[in-house]
Write an enzyme that holds these catalytic residues in place. Structure first.
Site, short mmCIF file in Angstrom:
data_model
loop_
_atom_site.label_atom_id
_atom_site.label_comp_id
_atom_site.label_asym_id
_atom_site.label_seq_id
_atom_site.Cartn_x
_atom_site.Cartn_y
_atom_site.Cartn_z
N THR A 192 2.06 2.99 7.14
CA THR A 192 1.80 1.57 7.36
C THR A 192 1.08 1.36 8.68
O THR A 192 1.22 2.16 9.60
CB THR A 192 3.10 0.74 7.33
OG1 THR A 192 2.80 -0.64 7.51
CG2 THR A 192 4.06 1.18 8.43
N ARG A 193 0.31 0.27 8.73
CA ARG A 193 -0.32 -0.14 9.99
C ARG A 193 0.06 -1.60 10.28
O ARG A 193 -0.50 -2.22 11.17
CB ARG A 193 -1.83 0.02 9.93
CG ARG A 193 -2.54 -0.86 8.95
CD ARG A 193 -4.05 -0.67 8.98
NE ARG A 193 -4.76 -1.91 8.80
CZ ARG A 193 -5.04 -2.46 7.62
NH1 ARG A 193 -4.65 -1.87 6.51
NH2 ARG A 193 -5.69 -3.61 7.57
N HIS A 197 8.02 -6.21 6.53
CA HIS A 197 8.67 -7.41 6.02
C HIS A 197 9.61 -7.02 4.88
O HIS A 197 9.76 -5.85 4.55
CB HIS A 197 7.61 -8.43 5.59
CG HIS A 197 6.65 -8.80 6.68
ND1 HIS A 197 7.05 -9.43 7.84
CD2 HIS A 197 5.31 -8.60 6.80
CE1 HIS A 197 6.01 -9.61 8.62
NE2 HIS A 197 4.94 -9.12 8.02
N HIS A 200 8.30 -4.78 2.07
CA HIS A 200 8.15 -3.37 2.45
C HIS A 200 9.51 -2.66 2.39
O HIS A 200 9.59 -1.50 1.97
CB HIS A 200 7.57 -3.25 3.87
CG HIS A 200 6.23 -3.89 4.03
ND1 HIS A 200 6.02 -4.99 4.85
CD2 HIS A 200 5.03 -3.61 3.47
CE1 HIS A 200 4.75 -5.33 4.78
NE2 HIS A 200 4.13 -4.53 3.95
N ARG A 286 -0.86 -0.38 -3.36
CA ARG A 286 -2.06 -1.07 -3.85
C ARG A 286 -3.09 -1.16 -2.72
O ARG A 286 -2.76 -1.50 -1.60
CB ARG A 286 -1.64 -2.47 -4.32
CG ARG A 286 -2.74 -3.31 -4.92
CD ARG A 286 -2.16 -4.65 -5.37
NE ARG A 286 -3.19 -5.50 -5.96
CZ ARG A 286 -4.02 -6.27 -5.25
NH1 ARG A 286 -3.93 -6.27 -3.93
NH2 ARG A 286 -4.92 -7.01 -5.85
#
Length: 566
Positions: A192-193, A197, A200, A286
């Site tokens: 992740t970058r 939330h 996630h 996605r």
């Protein structure tokens, strides 16, 4: 190789490093860019295994054309040392050079085997899918990266020094040792970058359950996409929600990777990197590592292209993919579910990244079903409502167009309103105080504009208002300044669209006349081009319009953007 066995590194022993550091002091030196520092760190610590250094030309050609090194090994992203022509002219294959960080510390020695000038348009089209400057990595390739590539093996002397979150930074071998100690044989990585939330969290829980694996939250803290939330804020957000995960089966580690936002190729690259860090599975979501829209307003990549390419090469990558669709909140069941599994008629709630930024910008409530209160509080601390943030208004136009006059009028109006300090960075004033040694060649004009951009970014970062009024004739340089400033606040480009004929008519100093006579070289609009902005935030005409009206148009735009209170 199991996920806990040590992986080869490119460092020499401590004693050898001490000797090499002294010897390297007399070698030609290249000061690494931030992206090159990230690449070098992962080369040296094994994160880019099996690479032994920056790609030689044959490896580069194979990677660009078919995602394979010259020996056939799968590798999707070119890892190249780009340098200036001036430096390239001083070195030859067969020579060693010292690689230094921005502070001058010697990190490694490169033994040059290859030197060549790449076809960057070909690289852009093959690696990123299109030679389109809307792609941040393509823009970097053409407008930031040097024109010459050096390739060859690396001898690692020391790791780059990080002063932030040191306890959270693990090399591949440190992670492998941790997994060995904990008895973790199945580990799923979450790339992740962005801040985490609730969607996630649900996605990672499901992925770990599906893979029957422990979870490694492995966010990128190197270079990401311009405009992303800074990594200091993101790591504080990760730490704030870590207690929402079971401590015995979850680990947080930071990855100092310079992302390319290369979509499908990047997904494969991330898989190889996570395999090297000891993971056995990776979540590919996605539009993995997608950069957003292209110049035509379309997505650069199909949303599931990354999953398809990863699945095609999964066995070679040596790591299994856990694919997940978009997660949405189903109101009737008060839980997150994959979007394509929700029945027709159910009430779906979702907040896009754009909508989240709007809510932060305007101080609107962010519901608990979307994010954790701790994350929202952290984001609000570093992203206050826009009318309390710093910003930059960047005027651009021909000499004599009226930039400075309108900029001064705007400054007075903003000072009259009060609330934030206002600084004007006029082209002539900056040249007198910051750039007195510079001429008017393209190179020197770019340096001057970048200096203005740097000062404006510091003003913006510290909550002030910067008003810039240079000519700034080149699109690429204006974009670089925008990216510099948008890390900290809004950038408002104002094109003062006065015609060349009108600028010449107003010319009190006689500069246009001298330029047409050939007495002034490289004069914008006469012997040097002015590249008009295509999509400025504001475009003002000054012919037949008074200054107050033009300044008012800018002020109205600032109010419309929420930068000043209505």
């Amino acid at each position: 190789m199991t996920n806990t066995a040590p992986i080869p590194e490119l460092f020499v022993s401590y004693d050898s490093a001490q000797k090499l550091r002294v010897e390297a002091g007399s070698l030609p030196s290249w000061d690494l860019t931030p992206r090159q520092v990230c690449d070098l760190e992962l080369l040296m610590n094994g994160g880019f295994h099996p690479l032994k250094g920056f790609l030689a030309e044959a490896d580069y050609d194979g990677v660009v054309s078919g995602m394979r090194l010259a020996d056939g090994t799968l590798w999707p992203i070119p890892i190249t040392l780009d340098v200036s022509e001036k430096f390239a002219d001083t070195v030859t294959p067969g020579q060693d050079i010292a690689l230094r960080d921005p502070e001058g510390v010697i990190l490694a020695i490169l033994s040059i085997t290859d030197k060549w000038s790449p076809d960057k348009a070909r690289e852009a089209a093959a690696v990123y899918g299109a030679d389109d400057l809307a792609h941040p990595a393509v823009n970097y390739l053409h407008n930031t990266a040097g024109p010459v590539y050096l390739g060859g093996p690396i001898t690692g002397i020391q790791q780059p020094v990080h002063y932030d979150f040191r306890a959270r930074r693990d090399t591949p071998n440190e992670l492998r040792a941790f997994f060995r100690k904990m008895g973790w044989r199945r580990v799923v990585a979450f790339q992740t970058r962005n801040p985490l939330h609730r969607a996630h969290q649900e996605l990672t829980f499901r992925a770990a359950r599906e893979a029957q694996a422990n979870l490694l939250i492995h966010p990128v803290v190197g270079m990401t996409k311009p405009g992303d939330v800074d990594h200091f804020t993101r790591v504080r957000c990760y730490e704030a929600v870590l207690d929402k995960y079971p401590a015995a089966t979850t680990h947080l580690s930071l990855l100092n990777l310079a992302m390319r936002m290369a979509g499908p190729r990047e997904a494969v690259w991330h898989g190889i990197i996570r395999r090297n860090h000891g993971c056995t599975h990776m979540i590919v979501g996605r539009d993995h590592a997608g950069p957003g829209k292209n110049s035509a307003g379309q997505d650069f990549y199909d949303p599931y292209a990354a999953q398809e390419l990863f699945r095609e090469h999964q066995s070679e990558i040596g790591l299994e993919m856990v694919d997940f669709k978009q997660m949405v909140f189903v109101q009737e069941r008060a839980q997150y579910e994959p979007r394509d599994e929700v029945e027709e008629g159910a009430t779906i709630l979702d907040i896009s990244g754009t909508e989240l930024r709007r809510r932060l910008r305007e101080g609107i409530e962010i519901p608990d079903w979307f994010s954790f209160p701790e994350v929202v509080a952290e984001l609000r601390r570093t992203s206050p409502p826009r009318h309390k943030q710093g910003f930059t208004v960047f005027f651009t136009g021909l000499s004599g167009s009226g930039k400075s006059t309108i900029a001064n009028a705007l400054m007075i109006k903003l000072m009259e309103m009060g609330g934030r300090p206002v600084t004007i960075l006029d082209g002539d004033v900056v040249r007198k105080h910051l750039s007195s040694e510079l001429g008017f060649s393209k190179e020197h004009r770019d340096i001057n504009i970048r200096r203005i951009g740097y000062v404006a970014s510091e003003i913006t970062k510290n909550g002030g208002i910067a008003i810039c009024a240079p000519i700034a004739p080149y699109t690429a340089t204006r974009r670089a300044v925008r990216e510099m400033i948008e890390t900290y606040g809004a950038f408002v480009e104002v094109h003062v669209a006065t015609s060349l004929e009108e600028c010449e008519r107003r010319d009190r100093k006689g500069l246009y006349k001298l330029a047409r006579e050939g007495k002034i070289k490289e004069f914008t609009g006469i012997s040097d081009p002015y590249e008009e902005p295509t999509t400025p935030e504001v475009r003002v005409g000054t012919e037949g319009v008074d200054v107050d009206y033009s300044a008012q148009q800018v002020l109205l735009k600032l109010e419309n953007m929420g930068l000043i209170a209505g």
